[in-house]
Enzyme design. Structure first.
Site, mmCIF file in Angstrom:
data_model
loop_
_atom_site.group_PDB
_atom_site.id
_atom_site.type_symbol
_atom_site.label_atom_id
_atom_site.label_comp_id
_atom_site.label_asym_id
_atom_site.label_seq_id
_atom_site.Cartn_x
_atom_site.Cartn_y
_atom_site.Cartn_z
ATOM 1 N N ASN A 1 0.873 -1.176 0.000
ATOM 2 C CA ASN A 1 0.000 0.000 0.000
ATOM 3 C C ASN A 1 0.906 1.221 0.000
ATOM 4 O OD1 ASN A 1 -1.748 2.081 0.499
ATOM 5 N ND2 ASN A 1 -2.675 1.168 2.330
ATOM 6 N N ARG B 1 -2.628 -2.060 -3.391
ATOM 7 C CA ARG B 1 -3.809 -1.216 -3.203
ATOM 8 C C ARG B 1 -3.680 -0.038 -4.163
ATOM 9 N NH1 ARG B 1 -4.781 3.505 1.020
ATOM 10 N NH2 ARG B 1 -6.963 3.885 0.555
ATOM 11 N N HIS C 1 -12.736 3.006 0.240
ATOM 12 C CA HIS C 1 -12.733 1.906 1.229
ATOM 13 C C HIS C 1 -13.425 0.663 0.669
ATOM 14 C CE1 HIS C 1 -12.851 5.232 4.541
ATOM 15 N NE2 HIS C 1 -11.597 4.799 4.443
ATOM 16 N N HIS D 1 -17.866 1.818 8.003
ATOM 17 C CA HIS D 1 -16.399 1.784 8.145
ATOM 18 C C HIS D 1 -16.004 3.117 8.764
ATOM 19 C CE1 HIS D 1 -12.179 0.910 6.649
ATOM 20 N NE2 HIS D 1 -12.120 2.197 6.951
ATOM 21 N N GLY E 1 -13.107 5.049 10.610
ATOM 22 C CA GLY E 1 -11.713 5.150 11.045
ATOM 23 C C GLY E 1 -11.322 6.611 11.063
ATOM 24 N N ARG F 1 -11.622 15.513 8.186
ATOM 25 C CA ARG F 1 -12.423 15.928 7.024
ATOM 26 C C ARG F 1 -13.838 16.295 7.461
ATOM 27 N NH1 ARG F 1 -11.037 10.626 4.169
ATOM 28 N NH2 ARG F 1 -8.825 10.890 3.684
ATOM 29 N N PHE G 1 -10.391 9.725 18.118
ATOM 30 C CA PHE G 1 -11.580 9.495 18.928
ATOM 31 C C PHE G 1 -11.250 9.288 20.408
ATOM 32 C CE2 PHE G 1 -14.532 6.813 21.117
ATOM 33 C CZ PHE G 1 -15.677 7.569 20.992
ATOM 34 N N ARG G 2 -10.141 8.581 20.675
ATOM 35 C CA ARG G 2 -9.809 8.286 22.081
ATOM 36 C C ARG G 2 -9.601 9.562 22.886
ATOM 37 N NH1 ARG G 2 -5.604 3.908 19.950
ATOM 38 N NH2 ARG G 2 -5.561 5.546 18.404
ATOM 39 N N GLY H 1 -11.148 1.415 12.968
ATOM 40 C CA GLY H 1 -10.716 1.828 14.314
ATOM 41 C C GLY H 1 -11.844 2.242 15.238
ATOM 42 N N GLY I 1 -15.231 2.041 14.548
ATOM 43 C CA GLY I 1 -16.319 1.061 14.489
ATOM 44 C C GLY I 1 -16.042 -0.170 15.340
ATOM 45 N N GLU I 2 -14.762 -0.602 15.372
ATOM 46 C CA GLU I 2 -14.419 -1.818 16.108
ATOM 47 C C GLU I 2 -14.230 -1.558 17.608
ATOM 48 O OE1 GLU I 2 -10.971 -3.552 14.111
ATOM 49 O OE2 GLU I 2 -11.963 -3.182 12.195
ATOM 50 N N ASN I 3 -13.874 -0.306 17.948
ATOM 51 C CA ASN I 3 -13.465 -0.042 19.333
ATOM 52 C C ASN I 3 -14.285 0.965 20.118
ATOM 53 O OD1 ASN I 3 -10.884 -1.638 19.386
ATOM 54 N ND2 ASN I 3 -10.461 -0.294 17.648
ATOM 55 N N GLU J 1 -7.995 -5.210 5.281
ATOM 56 C CA GLU J 1 -7.846 -4.875 3.868
ATOM 57 C C GLU J 1 -6.682 -5.620 3.221
ATOM 58 O OE1 GLU J 1 -8.544 -0.796 5.328
ATOM 59 O OE2 GLU J 1 -9.201 -0.381 3.292
HETATM 60 P P1 ADP Z 1 -7.366 4.774 9.361
HETATM 61 O O1 ADP Z 1 -8.513 5.374 8.609
HETATM 62 O O2 ADP Z 1 -6.191 5.698 9.487
HETATM 63 O O3 ADP Z 1 -7.004 3.356 8.956
HETATM 64 P P2 ADP Z 1 -8.251 3.513 11.819
HETATM 65 O O4 ADP Z 1 -9.197 2.555 11.194
HETATM 66 O O5 ADP Z 1 -7.018 2.994 12.430
HETATM 67 O O6 ADP Z 1 -7.914 4.705 10.847
HETATM 68 O O7 ADP Z 1 -9.079 4.307 12.946
HETATM 69 C C1 ADP Z 1 -8.516 5.322 13.712
HETATM 70 C C2 ADP Z 1 -9.557 5.792 14.718
HETATM 71 O O8 ADP Z 1 -9.904 4.683 15.556
HETATM 72 C C3 ADP Z 1 -9.064 6.895 15.630
HETATM 73 O O9 ADP Z 1 -10.053 7.895 15.786
HETATM 74 C C4 ADP Z 1 -8.862 6.169 16.947
HETATM 75 O O10 ADP Z 1 -9.070 7.005 18.063
HETATM 76 C C5 ADP Z 1 -9.922 5.100 16.903
HETATM 77 N N1 ADP Z 1 -9.546 4.018 17.813
HETATM 78 C C6 ADP Z 1 -8.524 3.149 17.686
HETATM 79 N N2 ADP Z 1 -8.439 2.332 18.775
HETATM 80 C C7 ADP Z 1 -9.437 2.707 19.610
HETATM 81 C C8 ADP Z 1 -9.888 2.272 20.914
HETATM 82 N N3 ADP Z 1 -9.298 1.272 21.551
HETATM 83 N N4 ADP Z 1 -10.951 2.899 21.447
HETATM 84 C C9 ADP Z 1 -11.567 3.908 20.796
HETATM 85 N N5 ADP Z 1 -11.194 4.376 19.591
HETATM 86 C C10 ADP Z 1 -10.144 3.788 18.993
#
Ligand code: ADP
Length: 396
Positions: free
Chosen positions: A7, A90, A179, A207, A209, A240, A284-285, A331, A333-335, A384
Site C-alpha cells: 500500500n 492497493r 474503502h 467503516h 476510522g 475531514r 476518537f480516544r 478503528g 467502528g471496532e473499538n 484490507e
Molecule cells: P485509518 O482510517 O487511518 O485506517 P483507523 O481505522 O485505524 O484509521 O481508525 C482510527 C480511529 O480509531 C481513531 O479515531 C482512533 O481514536 C480510533 N480508535 C482506535 N483504537 C481505539 C480504541 N481502543 N478505542 C476507541 N477508539 C479507537
C-alpha cells in the site's frame, strides 16, 4: 503461495507478506518519511518490531529495503525472493475503468494513469510502487486492487450529482466511493457470520476510522455509499468535514480571505472531529477522554458523528427498502463503544435493541444486538491486506 501486499502512499509504504494458504502474516511493517530521510519498520511474525533509520530518497530504495529485510539471513521471513509468488497493490482510484481487481499489464498501468487526476495524491504513488516492484521482482505477477471498484455497481441514481450533466460526461464527475476493499470484505463476512442468505441480504457497513464511509450492500453488491468523487464527502471524519452546504466555501473564503486550495485544506485537514473539538484532536480516544472530563465541544463532536451516521443508516434503509444487518468496522467502528451505543439509540424504530454487554467488547467479531432484535447489529474487524491477498490469489 506467498503474496506481498503493498500500500504505497506519497511518502510512506505499508507492506505485509501473507501465506495465502494459511492466511498467516509472515511479516509486516512500513516505510515512513520516504524522500525526507527514511525509516523502515519490520516485524516478522512472533518477533519484536525492528526499526531502522536509513536513507530512502525514493520508493525504490524503500522497497529494496523491505525486500532485503524479508530475505535477511537472520531475521527474514523467507529465504529468497523466489518465495514471493505474487504482489497485490492497493490502488486508490480506478475511475469507471475498473469494476474489479486486475492483473497488472502495461495497458492497466496506462488506464490507472488516466485516473490520476481523480486522485492526484494517491494514484501516482500507487503507480510508483507498481513500477518499482516490476523492476525489482521481474516476472512476479502483480495485481491492482482498487478502493473504488466495489462501488462500481451503484446505479446512476446513486452516483450522479445534481450538477450540469456535461461535468459527468466530460470529466467523469460522479460518486465513486472509497474503502471498497473493506466494504466488500466486511459485507461478505457479515453474510457468513450472521447466517444471512447471500442471494437475499441487505447489509449496511459503517467503516469508521480516521476516514469514514458507509455503504449499502444488497445481495453482495454495493448500491450506495457516502464518499463521493473524493473521500471528503459523507460523515464527519478525523479531520475531514464530510457533507457541508457547498455555499459555506465561498462565505468563508470571503470572510477569511482564503483561496480555493486553502479552503480545501481546511475541509480536508482542519475540520471534522478535529475542527468540531476546537482543534483538540482528530483521534476518537482523545475526544472521548475529554468528553468524559466535561469538555462540551468534544462531547458535541462525538454527538455530531453518531447523529450523522444514524441519518445515513436511515437513508440506506430507505434506499434498500429494509435492512438485515448493520455492521461496524475500522478503528472507531471496532473499538468505540459509545459511538456504537449512540448510533443504535437512534434505531429503535427499526426494532433494533443493543446487547450492552456484547457492545462492551473491542476489536472482536461479535453480534452486539439482542437475540430478539429485528435487525442484527455486529462488529466485524476489517482486514484490507487479507482482502487484497485473496483478490491477488484469485487472479494469478
Ligand atoms: P485509518 O482510517 O487511518 O485506517 P483507523 O481505522 O485505524 O484509521 O481508525 C482510527 C480511529 O480509531 C481513531 O479515531 C482512533 O481514536 C480510533 N480508535 C482506535 N483504537 C481505539 C480504541 N481502543 N478505542 C476507541 N477508539 C479507537
Amino acid at each position: 503461495m506467498n503474496v506481498l501486499v503493498i500500500n504505497c502512499g506519497s511518502s510512506s509504504l505499508k507492506y505485509q507478506l501473507i501465506n495465502s494458504d494459511t492466511e498467516e502474516v509472515l511479516a509486516k511493517g512500513l516505510c515512513e518519511r520516504i524522500g525526507i530521510d527514511g525509516r523502515l519498520v519490520y516485524q516478522k511474525a512472533g518477533c519484536d518490531k525492528e526499526i531502522t533509520e536509513a536513507s530512502m530518497p525514493t520508493h525504490k530504495e524503500a522497497i529494496q529495503m523491505v525486500l532485503d529485510a524479508l530475505t535477511n539471513d537472520k531475521t527474514g521471513a523467507i529465504a529468497s525472493l523466489k518465495e514471493v509468488n505474487a504482489i497485490g497493490h492497493r490502488v486508490v482510484h480506478g475511475g469507471e475503468k475498473f469494476a474489479s481487481s486486475v492483473v497488472i499489464t502495461d495497458e492497466v498501468i496506462q488506464a490507472v494513469e488516466e485516473c490520476n487526476d481523480l486522485a492526484p495524491l494517491h494514484n501516482p504513488a500507487n503507480l510508483i510502487g507498481i513500477r518499482v516492484c516490476g523492476e525489482l521482482m521481474p516476472g512476479v505477477p502483480q495485481v491492482a486492487v482498487f478502493d473504488t471498484a466495489f462501488h462500481q455497481t451503484m446505479p446512476a441514481k446513486a452516483y450522479l450529482y445534481g450538477l450540469p450533466l456535461e461535468y459527468y460526461k466530460n470529466y467523469k464527475v460522479r460518486r465513486y466511493g472509497f474503502h471498497g476493499t473493506s466494504h466488500s470484505f466486511v459485507s461478505k463476512r457479515a453474510v457468513e457470520f450472521l447466517g444471512l442468505n447471500p442471494e437475499d441480504s441487505k447489509v449496511i457497513v459503517c467503516h469508521l476510522g480516521n476516514g469514514s464511509s458507509i455503504s449499502a450492500v444488497v445481495n453482495g453488491k454495493c448500491v450506495d455509499t457516502t464518499m463521493g468523487l473524493t473521500p471528503l464527502e459523507g460523515v464527519v471524519m478525523g479531520t475531514r468535514s464530510g457533507n457541508i452546504d457547498p455555499a459555506i466555501m465561498e462565505f468563508i473564503a470571503k470572510k477569511e480571505n482564503l483561496d480555493i486550495s486553502q479552503i480545501m485544506n481546511v475541509l480536508n485537514k482542519k475540520s471534522g472531529l478535529f475542527g468540531l473539538s476546537g482543534g483538540l484532536s482528530s483521534d476518537f480516544r482523545d475526544l472521548n477522554e475529554a468528553a468524559e472530563g466535561g469538555n462540551q465541544d468534544a462531547a458535541n463532536a462525538i454527538d455530531v458523528l453518531a447523529y450523522g451516521i444514524a441519518k445515513f443508516v436511515g437513508g440506506y434503509v430507505a434506499a434498500m427498502n429494509g435492512v438485515d444487518a448493520i455492521v461496524f468496522t475500522a478503528g472507531i467502528g471496532e473499538n468505540a463503544i459509545p459511538v456504537r451505543e449512540k448510533v443504535v439509540s437512534y434505531l429503535g424504530y427499526l426494532g433494533v435493541t443493543l446487547d450492552k454487554d456484547a457492545n462492551g467488547h473491542r476489536g472482536e467479531e461479535i453480534v452486539i444486538s439482542t437475540p430478539d432484535s429485528k435487525v442484527k447489529v455486529a462488529v466485524i474487524p476489517t482486514n484490507e491486506e487479507l482482502a487484497i491477498c485473496r483478490e491477488t490469489v484469485a487472479l494469478v
